[in-house]
Design an enzyme around this catalytic site. Sequence first.
Site, PDB file in Angstrom:
ATOM      1  N   ASP A 219      -3.291  -2.662   3.359  1.00 22.12           N
ATOM      2  CA  ASP A 219      -4.346  -1.817   2.776  1.00 22.12           C
ATOM      3  C   ASP A 219      -5.082  -1.104   3.912  1.00 22.12           C
ATOM      4  OD1 ASP A 219      -6.824  -0.942   1.693  1.00 22.12           O
ATOM      5  OD2 ASP A 219      -6.681  -2.451   0.108  1.00 22.12           O
TER       6      ASP A 219
ATOM      7  N   SER B 294     -11.460  -2.329  -5.773  1.00 15.39           N
ATOM      8  CA  SER B 294     -12.162  -1.663  -4.680  1.00 15.39           C
ATOM      9  C   SER B 294     -13.658  -1.570  -4.993  1.00 15.39           C
ATOM     10  CB  SER B 294     -11.519  -0.293  -4.434  1.00 15.39           C
ATOM     11  OG  SER B 294     -11.915   0.223  -3.194  1.00 15.39           O
TER      12      SER B 294
ATOM     13  N   HIS C 200      -3.450  -0.231  -1.017  1.00 16.57           N
ATOM     14  CA  HIS C 200      -4.657  -0.123  -1.847  1.00 16.57           C
ATOM     15  C   HIS C 200      -4.373   0.537  -3.203  1.00 16.57           C
ATOM     16  CE1 HIS C 200      -9.031  -0.577  -1.830  1.00 16.57           C
ATOM     17  NE2 HIS C 200      -9.195   0.642  -2.305  1.00 16.57           N
TER      18      HIS C 200
END
Lengths: 279, 279
Positions: free
Chosen positions: A224, A148, A257
């Site tokens: 995600d 991320s 995620h």
Amino acid sequence: MNIENLSRNKSFDGWHKQYSHYSETLNCDMRFAVYLPPQASNGDKVPALYWLSGLTCTDENFMQKAAAHEVAAELGVAIIAPDTSPRGDDVADDDAYDLGKGAGFYVNATQAPWNRHYQMYDYVLKELPNLVESVFPVSDKRSVFGHSMGGHGALVLALRNPERYRSVSAFSPISNPVNSPWGKKAFTAYLGTDTESWADYDASLLMQKASQFVPALVDQGEADNFLAEQLKPEALEAAAKQSGYPLTLNRHEGYDHSYYFIATFIAQHLRFHAEHLKQ
Amino acid sequence: MNIENLSRNKSFDGWHKQYSHYSETLNCDMRFAVYLPPQASNGDKVPALYWLSGLTCTDENFMQKAAAHEVAAELGVAIIAPDTSPRGDDVADDDAYDLGKGAGFYVNATQAPWNRHYQMYDYVLKELPNLVESVFPVSDKRSVFGHSMGGHGALVLALRNPERYRSVSAFSPISNPVNSPWGKKAFTAYLGTDTESWADYDASLLMQKASQFVPALVDQGEADNFLAEQLKPEALEAAAKQSGYPLTLNRHEGYDHSYYFIATFIAQHLRFHAEHLKQ
């Protein structure tokens, strides 16, 4: 070098250890974690994989949740996980989770009050590897990966410093931060409103004009929550196509995620990096 | 059965999911986690491994830190992780980490104020498997394992209910709680000062007089801070010798009480259980 050992846990015949040190780059005490594979106890230097975590994380999330130690031990690769921002009572902060502590975005801040401590780009690029390579049996064969915000950091570091990294990979990276709400907010605070300076920290803009290539692997979950608004892997893919960059980008149906996604594909990332680190 | 799904994460082609439900045994809302391997999506029932966590844990610690999903997915075994105590504002508690919430010790409390909610033995033995087997594609082929306080719980459940479990294993269990400070404190509160009632919850005392055998595997780190004072695996070993119990107890140099130790040896435990669950 003043460095203090905070903890140690045997793991897959190697060692997970946490350390504290004073960072001159960040102007504060910092903690980081290292996983030293069993091969590091033989006197030989092992290659190094630097992991950059995402928003709200510390040095602990990856070590505890990514299930990376078994394959790192098999491959004989060290993993180093820094914190995600400067820390301490006198470090500027914000109440939001996506600005300030836990959200350094791996940039060198130019704007007050952030510029006094938020120099994470230089810290991860130079000071931390210098420290690690002087204290541990870890070589200067380096690769970098992250998740991320840390995937953004890893891609930017490798794209701007191809001579320093053998390979780069990312899970669910913020691929085009100048066009994402997270990136715009952080870059405005840390770098100011002149958006020209932002381009040095945008993986898609950097990849588009790249001429020196570091092999790159990206994995992205299709379930995600942040995919469309914040992550924008399609921008990275388009940039790679333009410059002929050696990017492998895999999409995975149903994955989100979380670290469950990372753990599922971590072995593939470790083997990808080991292949390049051992050349 | 009223059961609410709280979260879902794809993991190694299977699913990690958290649920909330009202427990009649515990008289409060409870959360638990389940890992369903990919084989559970085929319509077939998969066997079930119940994981009992240690002091201060919830349903999350094992799922996030034990690195168990990959091998569970390979073997086609579901893992169910309950919480470690009843929860909620009206549930009796204590400021200490080793009594009250997060420290149910898998007993049926007989003493006020604990007896109103602290019935973890019955919850894990009956209500939870009944719920799991009625809601998920999970069979009544059950094994049980756990860590520390949960290792104690797993051994006690299997030793007292050999007809319900195919196999049992533990990491760093509190092997002889009637002789450990943790056990004495918790049993005094939950069961009262009449120590005769404690024997039903002491793995070493139960194993010593066992005549029906559930195959048992225990792993213990030799650098575990709690080893000598709290865990006492030597009592379990002596008990097994007395009754001829099929106990395998491995000691590991350098390993501590953490999830890094568990992750290192979790695959061996999963394979041990799968062998017995698939017979």
